[in-house]
Design a protein around this motif. Sequence first.
Motif, PDB file in Angstrom:
ATOM      1  N   ALA A   1     118.395  20.669  -0.249  1.00 47.73           N
ATOM      2  CA  ALA A   1     119.500  20.166   0.574  1.00 47.73           C
ATOM      3  C   ALA A   1     118.977  19.680   1.924  1.00 47.73           C
ATOM      4  CB  ALA A   1     120.553  21.244   0.771  1.00 47.73           C
ATOM      5  N   ALA A   2     117.990  20.387   2.469  1.00 54.10           N
ATOM      6  CA  ALA A   2     117.396  19.981   3.749  1.00 54.10           C
ATOM      7  C   ALA A   2     116.679  18.638   3.609  1.00 54.10           C
ATOM      8  CB  ALA A   2     116.435  21.054   4.245  1.00 54.10           C
ATOM      9  N   LYS A   3     115.878  18.499   2.549  1.00 56.16           N
ATOM     10  CA  LYS A   3     115.153  17.238   2.342  1.00 56.16           C
ATOM     11  C   LYS A   3     116.118  16.071   2.111  1.00 56.16           C
ATOM     12  CE  LYS A   3     110.781  19.140   0.694  1.00 56.16           C
ATOM     13  NZ  LYS A   3     109.786  19.215  -0.396  1.00 56.16           N
ATOM     14  N   ASP A   4     117.189  16.323   1.375  1.00 59.78           N
ATOM     15  CA  ASP A   4     118.164  15.269   1.116  1.00 59.78           C
ATOM     16  C   ASP A   4     118.935  14.912   2.391  1.00 59.78           C
ATOM     17  OD1 ASP A   4     117.330  15.248  -1.498  1.00 59.78           O
ATOM     18  OD2 ASP A   4     119.018  16.409  -2.267  1.00 59.78           O
ATOM     19  N   THR A   5     119.155  15.915   3.235  1.00 65.15           N
ATOM     20  CA  THR A   5     119.786  15.654   4.536  1.00 65.15           C
ATOM     21  C   THR A   5     118.919  14.720   5.366  1.00 65.15           C
ATOM     22  OG1 THR A   5     120.945  17.786   4.591  1.00 65.15           O
ATOM     23  CG2 THR A   5     120.555  16.710   6.706  1.00 65.15           C
ATOM     24  N   ALA A   6     117.616  14.999   5.399  1.00 65.27           N
ATOM     25  CA  ALA A   6     116.693  14.169   6.175  1.00 65.27           C
ATOM     26  C   ALA A   6     116.680  12.731   5.664  1.00 65.27           C
ATOM     27  CB  ALA A   6     115.292  14.768   6.125  1.00 65.27           C
ATOM     28  N   GLU A   7     116.656  12.569   4.344  1.00 66.65           N
ATOM     29  CA  GLU A   7     116.650  11.226   3.755  1.00 66.65           C
ATOM     30  C   GLU A   7     117.932  10.476   4.118  1.00 66.65           C
ATOM     31  OE1 GLU A   7     114.447   9.444   2.035  1.00 66.65           O
ATOM     32  OE2 GLU A   7     112.939  11.019   2.201  1.00 66.65           O
ATOM     33  N   SER A   8     119.044  11.174   4.046  1.00 65.42           N
ATOM     34  CA  SER A   8     120.334  10.556   4.346  1.00 65.42           C
ATOM     35  C   SER A   8     120.423  10.153   5.813  1.00 65.42           C
ATOM     36  CB  SER A   8     121.461  11.531   3.998  1.00 65.42           C
ATOM     37  OG  SER A   8     122.708  11.046   4.435  1.00 65.42           O
ATOM     38  N   MET A   9     119.974  11.044   6.700  1.00 65.04           N
ATOM     39  CA  MET A   9     120.118  10.812   8.129  1.00 65.04           C
ATOM     40  C   MET A   9     119.126   9.785   8.657  1.00 65.04           C
ATOM     41  SD  MET A   9     122.747  12.490   8.878  1.00 65.04           S
ATOM     42  CE  MET A   9     122.685  11.980  10.587  1.00 65.04           C
ATOM     43  N   MET A  10     118.007   9.604   7.972  1.00 64.58           N
ATOM     44  CA  MET A  10     117.004   8.636   8.414  1.00 64.58           C
ATOM     45  C   MET A  10     117.629   7.252   8.576  1.00 64.58           C
ATOM     46  SD  MET A  10     113.674   8.024   8.953  1.00 64.58           S
ATOM     47  CE  MET A  10     112.418   6.743   8.792  1.00 64.58           C
ATOM     48  N   GLY A  11     118.340   6.806   7.553  1.00 61.01           N
ATOM     49  CA  GLY A  11     118.970   5.491   7.610  1.00 61.01           C
ATOM     50  C   GLY A  11     120.093   5.435   8.622  1.00 61.01           C
ATOM     51  N   VAL A  12     120.870   6.506   8.703  1.00 63.25           N
ATOM     52  CA  VAL A  12     122.010   6.544   9.626  1.00 63.25           C
ATOM     53  C   VAL A  12     121.536   6.453  11.074  1.00 63.25           C
ATOM     54  CG1 VAL A  12     123.879   7.995  10.507  1.00 63.25           C
ATOM     55  CG2 VAL A  12     123.481   7.847   8.040  1.00 63.25           C
ATOM     56  N   VAL A  13     120.542   7.279  11.424  1.00 62.34           N
ATOM     57  CA  VAL A  13     120.062   7.312  12.805  1.00 62.34           C
ATOM     58  C   VAL A  13     119.380   5.995  13.165  1.00 62.34           C
ATOM     59  CG1 VAL A  13     118.507   8.473  14.427  1.00 62.34           C
ATOM     60  CG2 VAL A  13     119.825   9.818  12.785  1.00 62.34           C
ATOM     61  N   ARG A  14     118.595   5.470  12.243  1.00 61.90           N
ATOM     62  CA  ARG A  14     117.897   4.201  12.512  1.00 61.90           C
ATOM     63  C   ARG A  14     118.907   3.096  12.821  1.00 61.90           C
ATOM     64  NH1 ARG A  14     113.116   1.619   8.672  1.00 61.90           N
ATOM     65  NH2 ARG A  14     112.563  -0.112  10.071  1.00 61.90           N
TER      66      ARG A  14
END
Length: 320
Positions: A254-267
Motif C-alpha cells: 500500500a505504501a509503494k502504491d501510494t508513492a506511485e500514485s502521488m508521484m504523478g499528482v505532485v509533479r
Amino acid sequence: MIFALALTFFAASIQPAAAEKVLKLGHMMPLVSVEQSCALKFKELVETRSNGRLKIEIYPAGQLGRDKDILEALQFGTLDLGVITTSPQTNFAKEIGVLDVPYLFRDWDHVGKLMHADFYDSLLSSTEKAMFYNFCLLPRGFRNVTNNTRPIVEPSDLNGLKIRVIESPVFVDTFKALGASPQAMSWGEVFTALQQGAIDGQENAMITIYDEHVYEVQKYVSNTRHIFAFASLCGSKMLFDGYPKEDQDLIRQAAKDTAESMMGVVRADVKKVEDKLVAKGMLVNDVNADAFRSVIKPVQEKIAKDYSEDFFNKIKALAE
C-alpha cells in the motif's frame, strides 16, 4: 460422535471475525499538504485491501509533534506510522542523507528512475538499524529560495543573506558554499522570523511555500532547484515486526502504491503552484543553473563521501 462434530462445526461458525486493528499515523504538515494527501491515499488503500480490518487514524498538523518527535515515537514503539521529511532522518541513519546532496537530481524523470532502481530497497532499508522502516519515498519537488531582498539569479546574489535552512549539516554547508548566511532552525519558528525580519529568506519545495503561506511574508521566489525534497512513509520497527506477515505485506505494498500514485499528482501540482504564487503577488525567476552547479561541486563531493558515496554514484548514474 455426530453430536460432537456438529458442536465443533457450530462453534467454528460463530467464531468472531479477526479483530479490528487501529494504526496511528502522524505528520507535522497542515491539512492541505502533500503529506496529508499521501496519508489519506495510504489510509484508503490499507482499509480497502484489509476489508476494514486495519484502520488508519491520521494525526496531522503536528498534533503528535514535529518530525523529530514522530521519529522518536516510532523508534520507541509508541506510534505505528509517520509521514516524515527524509532530511531529519539523517541524524538517525546517515545513508539516507545522500538524498540531500545538492544538485544530485537533474529532473523529475531522474527521481522516477530512483524509485524503480534495483538498489532502491537497499537505500530504504538503511534506516532499519535506527529502529524504523522507510516503506517508500514520497517526492515533494525541488527546493527553491525565497527572500525579501532581491531576485536570486547568480550565486553571488545570495551573499550575506540570512536564509533559514533545515537543521542539517548538508543544508548549512550548501548555503555557506553559495555565500549565504544559513540559519538552521525548526520550521515552527520560520514564519514569525520572516515576518519580523530576523531572517531574509528560506528555502523549500514550491508546494510547501504555497501551503505554508510563505507568500504572505516573502516577495521573491527563485528557481534554484538546489535539492530535491522527499518525505517518506515510515513505520515503527518494534511494532511492525510484531504484525502478522499478511499485514506487513499489505502495508508495504500500500505504501509503494501510494508513492506511485502521488508521484504523478505532485509533479502536476508543482507546475500549477508557481502560477498560484504569482497570483498571490510573488515574483518568480529562473537562475543561472550552471553557475550554481559549478560553485557547489566541491561541497557535493564532500557531502557524498560523508553519507554514502556508493548510493551517490548509483543515483548519479541513473541520469546518464
